[in-house]
Design a protein around this motif. Structure first.
Motif, PDB file in Angstrom:
ATOM      1  N   PHE A  64       0.828  -1.208   0.000  1.00 15.20           N
ATOM      2  CA  PHE A  64       0.000   0.000   0.000  1.00 15.20           C
ATOM      3  C   PHE A  64       0.861   1.256   0.000  1.00 15.20           C
ATOM      4  O   PHE A  64       0.616   2.189  -0.775  1.00 15.20           O
ATOM      5  CB  PHE A  64      -0.941  -0.006   1.214  1.00 15.20           C
ATOM      6  CG  PHE A  64      -1.712   1.270   1.363  1.00 15.20           C
ATOM      7  CD1 PHE A  64      -2.773   1.547   0.533  1.00 15.20           C
ATOM      8  CD2 PHE A  64      -1.364   2.206   2.330  1.00 15.20           C
ATOM      9  CE1 PHE A  64      -3.488   2.734   0.650  1.00 15.20           C
ATOM     10  CE2 PHE A  64      -2.069   3.391   2.459  1.00 15.20           C
ATOM     11  CZ  PHE A  64      -3.132   3.660   1.619  1.00 15.20           C
ATOM     12  N   VAL A  65       1.872   1.281   0.849  1.00 13.80           N
ATOM     13  CA  VAL A  65       2.742   2.456   0.941  1.00 13.80           C
ATOM     14  C   VAL A  65       3.471   2.675  -0.381  1.00 13.80           C
ATOM     15  O   VAL A  65       3.512   3.800  -0.891  1.00 13.80           O
ATOM     16  CB  VAL A  65       3.735   2.317   2.115  1.00 13.80           C
ATOM     17  CG1 VAL A  65       4.778   3.430   2.094  1.00 13.80           C
ATOM     18  CG2 VAL A  65       2.991   2.307   3.448  1.00 13.80           C
ATOM     19  N   ALA A  66       4.019   1.615  -0.952  1.00 13.85           N
ATOM     20  CA  ALA A  66       4.747   1.741  -2.217  1.00 13.85           C
ATOM     21  C   ALA A  66       3.824   2.240  -3.327  1.00 13.85           C
ATOM     22  O   ALA A  66       4.200   3.137  -4.105  1.00 13.85           O
ATOM     23  CB  ALA A  66       5.365   0.395  -2.602  1.00 13.85           C
ATOM     24  N   TRP A  67       2.621   1.675  -3.407  1.00 12.62           N
ATOM     25  CA  TRP A  67       1.687   2.098  -4.452  1.00 12.62           C
ATOM     26  C   TRP A  67       1.286   3.563  -4.261  1.00 12.62           C
ATOM     27  O   TRP A  67       1.302   4.352  -5.213  1.00 12.62           O
ATOM     28  CB  TRP A  67       0.435   1.209  -4.468  1.00 12.62           C
ATOM     29  CG  TRP A  67      -0.546   1.660  -5.494  1.00 12.62           C
ATOM     30  CD1 TRP A  67      -0.503   1.410  -6.830  1.00 12.62           C
ATOM     31  CD2 TRP A  67      -1.689   2.495  -5.278  1.00 12.62           C
ATOM     32  NE1 TRP A  67      -1.567   2.029  -7.458  1.00 12.62           N
ATOM     33  CE2 TRP A  67      -2.304   2.699  -6.527  1.00 12.62           C
ATOM     34  CE3 TRP A  67      -2.251   3.081  -4.144  1.00 12.62           C
ATOM     35  CZ2 TRP A  67      -3.450   3.472  -6.673  1.00 12.62           C
ATOM     36  CZ3 TRP A  67      -3.392   3.849  -4.294  1.00 12.62           C
ATOM     37  CH2 TRP A  67      -3.984   4.037  -5.555  1.00 12.62           C
ATOM     38  N   THR A  68       0.955   3.926  -3.044  1.00 10.57           N
ATOM     39  CA  THR A  68       0.512   5.301  -2.765  1.00 10.57           C
ATOM     40  C   THR A  68       1.617   6.302  -3.072  1.00 10.57           C
ATOM     41  O   THR A  68       1.364   7.345  -3.687  1.00 10.57           O
ATOM     42  CB  THR A  68       0.038   5.427  -1.309  1.00 10.57           C
ATOM     43  OG1 THR A  68      -0.986   4.461  -1.069  1.00 10.57           O
ATOM     44  CG2 THR A  68      -0.506   6.816  -1.013  1.00 10.57           C
ATOM     45  N   LEU A  69       2.821   5.993  -2.654  1.00 15.20           N
ATOM     46  CA  LEU A  69       3.943   6.901  -2.945  1.00 15.20           C
ATOM     47  C   LEU A  69       4.204   7.003  -4.446  1.00 15.20           C
ATOM     48  O   LEU A  69       4.509   8.084  -4.960  1.00 15.20           O
ATOM     49  CB  LEU A  69       5.204   6.440  -2.215  1.00 15.20           C
ATOM     50  CG  LEU A  69       5.194   6.621  -0.700  1.00 15.20           C
ATOM     51  CD1 LEU A  69       6.446   5.982  -0.087  1.00 15.20           C
ATOM     52  CD2 LEU A  69       5.082   8.084  -0.307  1.00 15.20           C
ATOM     53  N   THR A  70       4.061   5.897  -5.163  1.00 19.35           N
ATOM     54  CA  THR A  70       4.292   5.896  -6.608  1.00 19.35           C
ATOM     55  C   THR A  70       3.284   6.773  -7.341  1.00 19.35           C
ATOM     56  O   THR A  70       3.664   7.613  -8.169  1.00 19.35           O
ATOM     57  CB  THR A  70       4.236   4.454  -7.161  1.00 19.35           C
ATOM     58  OG1 THR A  70       5.260   3.693  -6.530  1.00 19.35           O
ATOM     59  CG2 THR A  70       4.413   4.429  -8.668  1.00 19.35           C
ATOM     60  N   VAL A  71       1.993   6.600  -7.044  1.00 19.22           N
ATOM     61  CA  VAL A  71       0.993   7.400  -7.760  1.00 19.22           C
ATOM     62  C   VAL A  71       1.049   8.863  -7.329  1.00 19.22           C
ATOM     63  O   VAL A  71       0.848   9.762  -8.144  1.00 19.22           O
ATOM     64  CB  VAL A  71      -0.441   6.823  -7.637  1.00 19.22           C
ATOM     65  CG1 VAL A  71      -0.528   5.458  -8.303  1.00 19.22           C
ATOM     66  CG2 VAL A  71      -0.936   6.784  -6.203  1.00 19.22           C
ATOM     67  N   ALA A  72       1.343   9.107  -6.056  1.00 18.46           N
ATOM     68  CA  ALA A  72       1.451  10.497  -5.580  1.00 18.46           C
ATOM     69  C   ALA A  72       2.626  11.206  -6.237  1.00 18.46           C
ATOM     70  O   ALA A  72       2.503  12.360  -6.670  1.00 18.46           O
ATOM     71  CB  ALA A  72       1.583  10.525  -4.062  1.00 18.46           C
ATOM     72  N   ALA A  73       3.760  10.526  -6.327  1.00 16.78           N
ATOM     73  CA  ALA A  73       4.936  11.129  -6.962  1.00 16.78           C
ATOM     74  C   ALA A  73       4.696  11.391  -8.446  1.00 16.78           C
ATOM     75  O   ALA A  73       5.092  12.433  -8.971  1.00 16.78           O
ATOM     76  CB  ALA A  73       6.154  10.228  -6.764  1.00 16.78           C
ATOM     77  N   SER A  74       4.042  10.453  -9.118  1.00 16.75           N
ATOM     78  CA  SER A  74       3.735  10.643 -10.536  1.00 16.75           C
ATOM     79  C   SER A  74       2.820  11.844 -10.742  1.00 16.75           C
ATOM     80  O   SER A  74       3.041  12.664 -11.641  1.00 16.75           O
ATOM     81  CB  SER A  74       3.079   9.373 -11.090  1.00 16.75           C
ATOM     82  OG  SER A  74       2.702   9.568 -12.430  1.00 16.75           O
TER      83      SER A  74
END
Length: 156
Positions: free
Chosen positions: A2-12
């Motif tokens: 969850f953390v990895a996915w959230t950080l990935t979409v937020a950064a994008s």
């Protein structure tokens, strides 16, 4: 995950104001995989994940139809509904909207744009360093990560 996915979409979203559909699909698959294996960070059962995804999609779809929100914002909110459950959606939406408002205010101050100028121009957004609009996916991700941190600290 969850953390990895959230950080990935937020950064994008923060960097490009875009979130790839592959990231959306990966997040949805991961949310349901975790729900079916009882490894959800928020303790969400598969039925709650499905309801959260549907409610998340339905809640923001009208804003997309009115052209005040991007498709990625709507899709990410649906995926967050699958991860966090339907009960978390209102809190996420409120927190994200407050963050988006603060971002818009910061842009007004940074660009020295008068609010009256925006109203008169009829433009819905303004630009800073080539980026238009507020990165709403990022605004959604911050409170979602905060909810997880509070859950972990509280032991719930």
């Amino acid at each position: 995950m969850f953390v990895a996915w959230t950080l990935t979409v937020a950064a994008s979203d923060l960097r490009h104001r875009r979130v790839a559909n592959a990231s959306i699909v990966a997040g949805l698959i991961a949310a349901f995989a975790c729900a079916f294996t009882a490894r959800m960070p928020f303790g969400i059962a598969p039925a709650q994940a499905a309801l959260g995804a549907l409610l998340g999609l339905a809640a923001l779809l009208p804003f997309f139809a009115l052209h005040v929100m991007g498709a990625a914002d709507v899709k990410v909110f649906a995926v967050l509904g699958a991860w966090c459950g339907p009960h978390a959606l209102l809190d996420l939406w409120i927190a994200a909207s407050i963050l988006a408002g603060l971002h818009a205010l910061a842009l007004l101050l940074a660009t020295r744009t008068r609010l009256a100028t925006l109203v008169r121009s009829g433009e819905a957004t303004f630009e800073l360093r080539g980026h238009r609009a507020t990165p709403y996916v990022t605004c959604l991700g911050i409170p979602a990560l905060g909810m997880l941190a509070l859950r972990q600290l509280g032991g719930a």
